[in-house]
Every structure is written in C-alpha cells, then in structure tokens.
Motif scaffolding. Structure first.
Motif, PDB file in Angstrom:
ATOM      1  N   ARG A 163     -21.722 -21.982  37.017  1.00  0.00           N
ATOM      2  CA  ARG A 163     -22.998 -21.832  36.444  1.00  0.00           C
ATOM      3  C   ARG A 163     -22.926 -21.467  34.888  1.00  0.00           C
ATOM      4  NH1 ARG A 163     -27.578 -17.298  38.690  1.00  0.00           N
ATOM      5  NH2 ARG A 163     -29.242 -17.915  37.433  1.00  0.00           N
ATOM      6  N   PRO A 164     -23.150 -22.283  34.033  1.00  0.00           N
ATOM      7  CA  PRO A 164     -23.024 -22.155  32.675  1.00  0.00           C
ATOM      8  C   PRO A 164     -23.807 -20.930  32.117  1.00  0.00           C
ATOM      9  CG  PRO A 164     -24.461 -24.096  32.973  1.00  0.00           C
ATOM     10  CD  PRO A 164     -23.910 -23.674  34.094  1.00  0.00           C
ATOM     11  N   ALA A 165     -23.274 -20.070  31.022  1.00  0.00           N
ATOM     12  CA  ALA A 165     -23.760 -19.057  30.375  1.00  0.00           C
ATOM     13  C   ALA A 165     -24.920 -19.812  29.205  1.00  0.00           C
ATOM     14  CB  ALA A 165     -22.539 -18.212  29.776  1.00  0.00           C
ATOM     15  N   ALA A 166     -25.876 -18.938  29.164  1.00  0.00           N
ATOM     16  CA  ALA A 166     -26.693 -19.199  28.175  1.00  0.00           C
ATOM     17  C   ALA A 166     -26.261 -18.761  26.638  1.00  0.00           C
ATOM     18  CB  ALA A 166     -28.145 -18.623  28.520  1.00  0.00           C
ATOM     19  N   MET A 167     -26.891 -19.373  25.800  1.00  0.00           N
ATOM     20  CA  MET A 167     -26.545 -18.965  24.530  1.00  0.00           C
ATOM     21  C   MET A 167     -27.067 -17.553  24.070  1.00  0.00           C
ATOM     22  SD  MET A 167     -27.580 -22.357  22.224  1.00  0.00           S
ATOM     23  CE  MET A 167     -29.283 -22.068  22.290  1.00  0.00           C
ATOM     24  N   ARG A 168     -28.343 -17.447  24.386  1.00  0.00           N
ATOM     25  CA  ARG A 168     -28.807 -16.190  24.096  1.00  0.00           C
ATOM     26  C   ARG A 168     -28.175 -14.882  24.539  1.00  0.00           C
ATOM     27  NH1 ARG A 168     -33.742 -16.930  21.776  1.00  0.00           N
ATOM     28  NH2 ARG A 168     -34.612 -18.956  21.907  1.00  0.00           N
ATOM     29  N   SER A 169     -27.439 -14.916  25.631  1.00  0.00           N
ATOM     30  CA  SER A 169     -26.672 -13.900  26.160  1.00  0.00           C
ATOM     31  C   SER A 169     -25.267 -13.693  25.578  1.00  0.00           C
ATOM     32  CB  SER A 169     -26.305 -14.134  27.750  1.00  0.00           C
ATOM     33  OG  SER A 169     -25.230 -15.243  27.917  1.00  0.00           O
ATOM     34  N   ILE A 170     -24.860 -14.634  24.684  1.00  0.00           N
ATOM     35  CA  ILE A 170     -23.557 -14.487  23.823  1.00  0.00           C
ATOM     36  C   ILE A 170     -23.536 -14.550  22.418  1.00  0.00           C
ATOM     37  CG2 ILE A 170     -21.233 -15.550  23.610  1.00  0.00           C
ATOM     38  CD1 ILE A 170     -21.610 -16.474  26.443  1.00  0.00           C
ATOM     39  N   VAL A 171     -24.373 -15.546  21.855  1.00  0.00           N
ATOM     40  CA  VAL A 171     -24.331 -15.885  20.288  1.00  0.00           C
ATOM     41  C   VAL A 171     -24.802 -14.801  19.376  1.00  0.00           C
ATOM     42  CG1 VAL A 171     -25.154 -17.521  18.600  1.00  0.00           C
ATOM     43  CG2 VAL A 171     -24.509 -18.407  20.794  1.00  0.00           C
ATOM     44  N   PRO A 172     -25.985 -13.923  19.871  1.00  0.00           N
ATOM     45  CA  PRO A 172     -26.382 -13.017  18.902  1.00  0.00           C
ATOM     46  C   PRO A 172     -25.447 -11.790  18.626  1.00  0.00           C
ATOM     47  CG  PRO A 172     -27.912 -13.501  20.338  1.00  0.00           C
ATOM     48  CD  PRO A 172     -27.035 -14.313  21.016  1.00  0.00           C
ATOM     49  N   ASP A 173     -24.363 -11.685  19.603  1.00  0.00           N
ATOM     50  CA  ASP A 173     -23.549 -10.491  19.557  1.00  0.00           C
ATOM     51  C   ASP A 173     -22.350 -10.858  18.544  1.00  0.00           C
ATOM     52  OD1 ASP A 173     -24.415  -9.034  21.429  1.00  0.00           O
ATOM     53  OD2 ASP A 173     -23.196  -9.771  23.143  1.00  0.00           O
ATOM     54  N   TYR A 174     -22.255 -12.219  17.918  1.00  0.00           N
ATOM     55  CA  TYR A 174     -21.118 -12.456  16.722  1.00  0.00           C
ATOM     56  C   TYR A 174     -21.773 -12.911  15.792  1.00  0.00           C
ATOM     57  CZ  TYR A 174     -20.921 -17.297  18.796  1.00  0.00           C
ATOM     58  OH  TYR A 174     -21.379 -18.674  19.068  1.00  0.00           O
ATOM     59  N   LEU A 175     -23.014 -13.178  15.763  1.00  0.00           N
ATOM     60  CA  LEU A 175     -23.753 -14.026  14.285  1.00  0.00           C
ATOM     61  C   LEU A 175     -24.222 -12.616  13.414  1.00  0.00           C
ATOM     62  CD1 LEU A 175     -25.563 -17.265  15.338  1.00  0.00           C
ATOM     63  CD2 LEU A 175     -23.112 -16.732  14.479  1.00  0.00           C
ATOM     64  N   ARG A 176     -24.264 -11.387  13.905  1.00  0.00           N
ATOM     65  CA  ARG A 176     -24.728 -10.373  13.023  1.00  0.00           C
ATOM     66  C   ARG A 176     -23.864  -9.636  12.209  1.00  0.00           C
ATOM     67  NH1 ARG A 176     -30.008  -9.282  14.511  1.00  0.00           N
ATOM     68  NH2 ARG A 176     -30.994  -9.930  16.448  1.00  0.00           N
ATOM     69  N   GLY A 177     -22.821 -10.120  12.161  1.00  0.00           N
ATOM     70  CA  GLY A 177     -21.624  -9.496  11.235  1.00  0.00           C
ATOM     71  C   GLY A 177     -22.215 -10.045   9.564  1.00  0.00           C
ATOM     72  N   SER A 178     -21.027  -9.420   8.823  1.00  0.00           N
ATOM     73  CA  SER A 178     -21.349  -9.656   7.586  1.00  0.00           C
ATOM     74  C   SER A 178     -20.813 -11.175   7.050  1.00  0.00           C
ATOM     75  CB  SER A 178     -20.347  -8.607   6.706  1.00  0.00           C
ATOM     76  OG  SER A 178     -18.803  -9.066   6.786  1.00  0.00           O
ATOM     77  N   VAL A 179     -20.997 -11.332   5.710  1.00  0.00           N
ATOM     78  CA  VAL A 179     -20.642 -12.717   5.419  1.00  0.00           C
ATOM     79  C   VAL A 179     -18.987 -12.957   5.365  1.00  0.00           C
ATOM     80  CG1 VAL A 179     -20.264 -14.284   3.122  1.00  0.00           C
ATOM     81  CG2 VAL A 179     -22.418 -13.001   3.526  1.00  0.00           C
ATOM     82  N   CYS A 180     -18.462 -11.779   5.078  1.00  0.00           N
ATOM     83  CA  CYS A 180     -16.890 -12.098   5.147  1.00  0.00           C
ATOM     84  C   CYS A 180     -16.320 -12.275   6.721  1.00  0.00           C
ATOM     85  CB  CYS A 180     -16.132 -10.829   4.713  1.00  0.00           C
ATOM     86  SG  CYS A 180     -16.331 -10.483   2.907  1.00  0.00           S
ATOM     87  N   GLU A 181     -17.243 -11.640   7.604  1.00  0.00           N
ATOM     88  CA  GLU A 181     -16.771 -11.793   9.103  1.00  0.00           C
ATOM     89  C   GLU A 181     -16.962 -13.311   9.463  1.00  0.00           C
ATOM     90  OE1 GLU A 181     -17.435  -7.004  10.738  1.00  0.00           O
ATOM     91  OE2 GLU A 181     -19.349  -8.495  10.475  1.00  0.00           O
ATOM     92  N   SER A 182     -18.462 -13.787   9.054  1.00  0.00           N
ATOM     93  CA  SER A 182     -18.914 -15.055   9.372  1.00  0.00           C
ATOM     94  C   SER A 182     -17.629 -15.916   8.712  1.00  0.00           C
ATOM     95  CB  SER A 182     -20.219 -15.343   8.915  1.00  0.00           C
ATOM     96  OG  SER A 182     -21.036 -14.496   9.193  1.00  0.00           O
ATOM     97  N   TRP A 183     -17.260 -15.811   7.616  1.00  0.00           N
ATOM     98  CA  TRP A 183     -16.473 -16.690   7.138  1.00  0.00           C
ATOM     99  C   TRP A 183     -15.039 -16.857   7.829  1.00  0.00           C
ATOM    100  CZ3 TRP A 183     -16.164 -20.830   4.015  1.00  0.00           C
ATOM    101  CH2 TRP A 183     -14.705 -21.226   3.356  1.00  0.00           C
ATOM    102  N   ARG A 184     -14.199 -15.423   8.139  1.00  0.00           N
ATOM    103  CA  ARG A 184     -13.193 -15.584   8.919  1.00  0.00           C
ATOM    104  C   ARG A 184     -13.357 -16.051  10.321  1.00  0.00           C
ATOM    105  NH1 ARG A 184     -12.816 -10.049   6.787  1.00  0.00           N
ATOM    106  NH2 ARG A 184     -14.016  -9.389   8.890  1.00  0.00           N
ATOM    107  N   ARG A 185     -14.544 -15.978  10.988  1.00  0.00           N
ATOM    108  CA  ARG A 185     -14.654 -16.757  12.290  1.00  0.00           C
ATOM    109  C   ARG A 185     -14.907 -18.075  12.080  1.00  0.00           C
ATOM    110  NH1 ARG A 185     -18.187 -12.365  13.357  1.00  0.00           N
ATOM    111  NH2 ARG A 185     -19.977 -13.549  12.852  1.00  0.00           N
ATOM    112  N   PHE A 186     -15.506 -18.530  10.988  1.00  0.00           N
ATOM    113  CA  PHE A 186     -15.518 -20.271  10.948  1.00  0.00           C
ATOM    114  C   PHE A 186     -14.395 -20.673  10.288  1.00  0.00           C
ATOM    115  CE2 PHE A 186     -16.325 -23.219   7.524  1.00  0.00           C
ATOM    116  CZ  PHE A 186     -16.907 -24.322   8.308  1.00  0.00           C
TER     117      PHE A 186
END
Length: 307
Positions: free
Chosen positions: A282-305
């Motif tokens: 049963r696949p997980a929904a985006m809303r249950s996971i994505v917001p937890d990792y998109l709210r970081g700083s610019v530097c955090e987003s760059w490192r993840r990307f």
C-alpha cells in the motif's frame, strides 16, 4: 547473497539498508566503493561487501555476481550525451544481466522506469525501453520494475524545486498539464525485495503512489510543503527547450532537452499493468513524508539535492 549494482545511489541506499535489516549479505558493486562505506553501518543481522565495478566491465561484474543468489541492477544515467547514456543504460544493462546469468544467479531484477519505450519521445525513455528488451533477451526470467518519479529525503525532484523556490520569487512550471504519480523510495525498495522472491520471475510492475497530479499541482504542493509563497510561472515548451539547451551544457545538467521531451508524456501507471498493490504494498502518500524534509534551509536543500 544479494548482489546490488548501484547500491550507493538514492534507491540503492534505501534498498541495502532494508536488506541488511532482513539479515542478508549484500554485495554492493559500484564505481566508487570508498564513497559507499556508510552502507556498512546500517543496523541489522546482515552485512555489506564492496566491490569496485562498472556495468561496462565484464570481469568486475563476474566478481559482483559470483556465488550470488539474487542480482539487482539499479544503474542508469540521464545525460545529454546520448552515446554515454546508451553505453550505460543499454549496453551496461545487457552485460550485467548476461554476467548474472553466467554466474548462476537465480533471481534477477532490472530497474527500469515508467515511460520506457522504443517509441519514447526522449532518448532516455528509448534507452530504458532498449534496456528492457536487452535484459529479457539474455535473462528471460528477469523481473522489471518501472517507477514513476521517486520521492524521499534525498530525492532530486522535490528537493530541486524546493531549492529554486527558496532562491527565486517565481517557481517555473514545465509541462503544466503532464501527469505524474510520485512514489516513495521506501515503497520502491519494498517492491524490489518482493520481486526477487521466487514466483515473480518475468513480472513487470509499474510503481506509482496514491496521488496523481499534474506538474502545476505538484509545484503548488512543493510551495505548500516547504512553507513558501511564490508565483507559479508556466514555461512555454519552446522556452523550456531554449533554457534546457543552455542548462544541459553546465555542470550538473539541471535541465536537458531530453528531460523536456520526456515531460510531455504522462508519467503514471498504465491501465492493465501490475502495480504495487499486486505485490501487497500500500504506497505511502506524499503529504505524509515530503513536508518533513522540504522545510530546511537553503544549504540543507542543496546538500540533499546533490546526494
């Protein structure tokens, strides 16, 4: 013994961690085993071995698959260099499957992608279609997994657009009406593990999540999940091709003309195809996971990307 080509990548890290937790010996073949050593620290009763390997080098592939019960190939590239893409995605896929077959591997899985087709408008999609055919020619019982856009904390899709939203007052929307069905990396790993069990030989599964949204809706979701307000700016196709022609020449290839061509085709599970539910997932929904990792700083987003 599970041999994994590309175990240090985005999907590979998730997969190896789950295999170690299940108690398997995992042999990771990659071009940079020194950079993959963190995989050895995953908790569980299993363990990880490392071998320097390339999908275009038969001798190294023989070492990866020697004595392995299961073989998994996650390696592919998306590049403006069509010859390089063919060499890795098609010739490499064929050679990996052939060496696995010769080494007596019993269960084999090749990671493909939704949109893989000999008639795809993009070179990448055609290369994945050719790869599927090549793999099945030498290993007919191989399972194929075709995911849609994959999301997770280190993804290169949501993190890239969230990074743009943090740096720019506008968020570009390419191919606004094209449909996508993002799937969680953990569900992709679970599907791989299921498909290399006996009984799934020769099966093709398309993996998508529970949400089907067009690109404009996805970009609105990125803004909501990252807690930002930005102007959504639809980009005409001709402008997208012009921008891609410039960006693909820069380090990192943030956007290529091939990606623009692929964006013109819906990236969703096709009617009649086996999906994750066929594997009991049963696949997980985006809303249950994505917001937890998109709210970081610019530097955090760059490192993840960049991971």
């Amino acid at each position: 013994m599970v041999a994994v080509l590309g175990g240090g990548g985005f999907v590979g890290r998730e997969l190896v961690g789950r295999l170690v937790a299940l108690g398997h010996v995992v042999r990771v073949g990659s071009r940079n085993p020194e950079g993959d050593q963190a995989l050895a620290r995953f908790p569980g009763d299993g363990r990880v071995e490392f071998i320097k390997a390339s999908v275009n080098d038969a001798a190294s592939l023989e070492r990866v698959f020697a004595s392995a019960d299961v073989g998994i190939n996650l390696v592919s590239i998306m590049s403006p260099d069509v010859r390089a893409m063919h060499r890795v995605n098609v010739e490499g896929a064929r050679l990996a499957a052939l060496m696995a077959r010769r080494q007596g591997v019993e269960q084999y899985l090749h990671m493909s992608a939704i949109g893989a087709s000999l008639t795809s408008p993009g070179n990448y999609g055609r290369s994945k279609g050719l790869a599927e055919r090549a793999v099945r020619e030498v290993f007919p019982e191989a399972a194929l997994l075709r995911p849609s856009v994959i999301f997770g904390p280190q993804d290169s899709f949501f993190n890239m657009f969230a990074l743009i939203a943090k740096l720019s007052p506008v968020l570009p929307v390419f191919a606004p009406e094209t449909l996508f069905q993002p799937v969680y990396v953990g569900d992709v790993a679970r599907a791989i593990i299921a498909l290399v069990e006996p009984g799934y030989e020769g099966m093709t599964v398309e993996a998508g999540g529970p949400d089907v949204l067009n690109m404009k809706e996805l970009m609105a979701f990125v803004l909501e999940a990252s807690g930002r307000r930005r102007i959504l700016l639809p980009v005409p196709g001709w402008v997208a091709k012009l921008e891609a022609g410039i960006l693909e020449a820069l380090p990192g290839h943030l956007l290529t003309r091939d990606q623009v061509a692929m964006m013109g085709v819906d990236n969703v599970v096709q009617p009649g195809m086996a999906d994750l539910q066929a594997l009991g997932i049963r696949p997980a929904a985006m809303r249950s996971i994505v917001p937890d990792y998109l709210r970081g700083s610019v530097c955090e987003s760059w490192r993840r990307f960049r991971k």
